[in-house]
Design an enzyme around this catalytic site. Structure first.
Site, mmCIF file in Angstrom:
data_model
loop_
_atom_site.group_PDB
_atom_site.id
_atom_site.type_symbol
_atom_site.label_atom_id
_atom_site.label_comp_id
_atom_site.label_asym_id
_atom_site.label_seq_id
_atom_site.Cartn_x
_atom_site.Cartn_y
_atom_site.Cartn_z
ATOM 1 N N TRP A 1 1.643 1.727 -2.001
ATOM 2 C CA TRP A 1 1.287 2.043 -3.386
ATOM 3 C C TRP A 1 0.311 3.204 -3.487
ATOM 4 O O TRP A 1 0.416 4.039 -4.390
ATOM 5 C CB TRP A 1 0.751 0.794 -4.086
ATOM 6 C CG TRP A 1 1.861 -0.155 -4.383
ATOM 7 C CD1 TRP A 1 2.162 -1.309 -3.716
ATOM 8 C CD2 TRP A 1 2.871 0.011 -5.377
ATOM 9 N NE1 TRP A 1 3.296 -1.878 -4.250
ATOM 10 C CE2 TRP A 1 3.753 -1.097 -5.267
ATOM 11 C CE3 TRP A 1 3.128 0.972 -6.349
ATOM 12 C CZ2 TRP A 1 4.865 -1.260 -6.095
ATOM 13 C CZ3 TRP A 1 4.234 0.808 -7.181
ATOM 14 C CH2 TRP A 1 5.080 -0.292 -7.058
ATOM 15 N N LYS B 1 0.691 -10.080 -11.458
ATOM 16 C CA LYS B 1 0.374 -10.715 -10.183
ATOM 17 C C LYS B 1 -0.459 -11.975 -10.355
ATOM 18 O O LYS B 1 -0.237 -12.974 -9.671
ATOM 19 C CB LYS B 1 -0.392 -9.736 -9.281
ATOM 20 C CG LYS B 1 0.439 -8.563 -8.793
ATOM 21 C CD LYS B 1 1.429 -8.972 -7.722
ATOM 22 C CE LYS B 1 2.100 -7.739 -7.122
ATOM 23 N NZ LYS B 1 3.008 -8.087 -6.031
ATOM 24 N N ASP C 1 -6.845 0.532 -7.960
ATOM 25 C CA ASP C 1 -5.688 -0.256 -8.376
ATOM 26 C C ASP C 1 -5.911 -1.661 -7.816
ATOM 27 O O ASP C 1 -5.870 -1.868 -6.607
ATOM 28 C CB ASP C 1 -4.406 0.359 -7.817
ATOM 29 C CG ASP C 1 -3.174 -0.497 -8.087
ATOM 30 O OD1 ASP C 1 -3.293 -1.584 -8.702
ATOM 31 O OD2 ASP C 1 -2.077 -0.084 -7.666
#
Length: 257
Positions: free
Chosen positions: A113, A215, A191
């Site tokens: 990511w 999540k 993040d």
């Protein structure tokens, strides 16, 4: 159809398991919210009830994370990709407003990511550098190189922000501490999609925290932003165009939100 279910054991890497009682309440609220005769998805977003949903959610997050008054909380559509795209343009615009310089964004690339985030900033035309590229350093992702190996400029006045992904689930890498003391005065951007609300953090140390809700705290399609209020002061479109810098689409322009 019954709203009851056996409590599942589910460990998917994508959308997370939500408590059955929460889903049951949400299902009821989609039919008739607060006795209004309309569902939560049907009422006006400008209504007192909708405003209360938003403000209550902000207040809960503020209490859970002890978010200081220096930071704002807001929500955007989209997930992590929207997040790291909008961070690149908004943080650059804030740096131009503060310094008059285009600056360079530093990226810690230690997994899938953060690599995507770095590549998107480059694609958008934001000047960047890698603080560390773990794959180049170790041959593959799977660890965070020691801070002593990081590429930290001696002059940080040109660094607009430093970006990292706090938990790279694809690669099994998570930061267990906050190793950014060597970037004094630089905005640290995280993040936290994969570990949001899983631990206590000092929000005051961050310029921006972005987290996809799916999540840990909700359904896919919404992202949470905790941002230092000073970063909502940004250069004008004309100033950014004069420096050949990309503009944030209005849908992801933080000051607008």
């Amino acid at each position: 159809m019954s709203l009851d279910r056996a409590e599942p054991n589910y460990f998917g890497a994508g959308p997370a398991l939500l408590p059955t009682s929460v889903l049951q309440q949400a299902a009821k609220d989609l039919i008739n919210y607060n006795g209004l005769g309309l569902g939560a998805g049907e009422i006006s977003h400008r209504s007192a009830d909708a405003t209360k949903i938003i403000n209550d959610t902000k207040q809960h997050l503020t209490e859970l994370l002890s978010i200081p008054d220096t930071h704002e909380v807001f929500f955007l559509q989209g997930g992590g990709t929207t997040g790291f795209s909008s961070i690149a343009t908004n943080l650059t615009a804030a740096f131009v407003k503060k310094t008059g310089k285009t600056g360079k964004a530093g990226y810690i690339v230690d997994g899938t990511w953060s690599k995507k985030s770095y590549e998107e900033a480059v694609r958008l035309g934001v000047e960047t550098y890698t603080v560390i590229d773990a794959k180049k350093e170790d041959g593959k992702f799977g660890s965070i190189p020691d801070v002593e190996k990081w590429n930290i400029p001696s002059d940080l006045s040109e660094t607009s922000y430093v970006y990292f992904c706090d938990n790279e689930t694809v690669n099994g890498v998570e930061f267990t501490e906050f190793p950014f003391e060597k970037f004094p005065g630089v905005e640290i951007v995280a993040d936290m999609s994969s570990n949001f609300l899983s631990k206590e953090i000092d929000v005051s140390k961050y310029g921006v925290i972005m987290a996809g809700a799916q999540k840990n705290v909700g359904l896919a399609g919404l992202s949470i932003y905790i941002i230092k209020k000073s970063l909502l002061e940004q250069a004008s479109d004309d100033e950014l165009k004069a420096l050949n810098l990309p503009l944030s689409p209005i849908a992801f322009h933080y000051p607008t939100f």
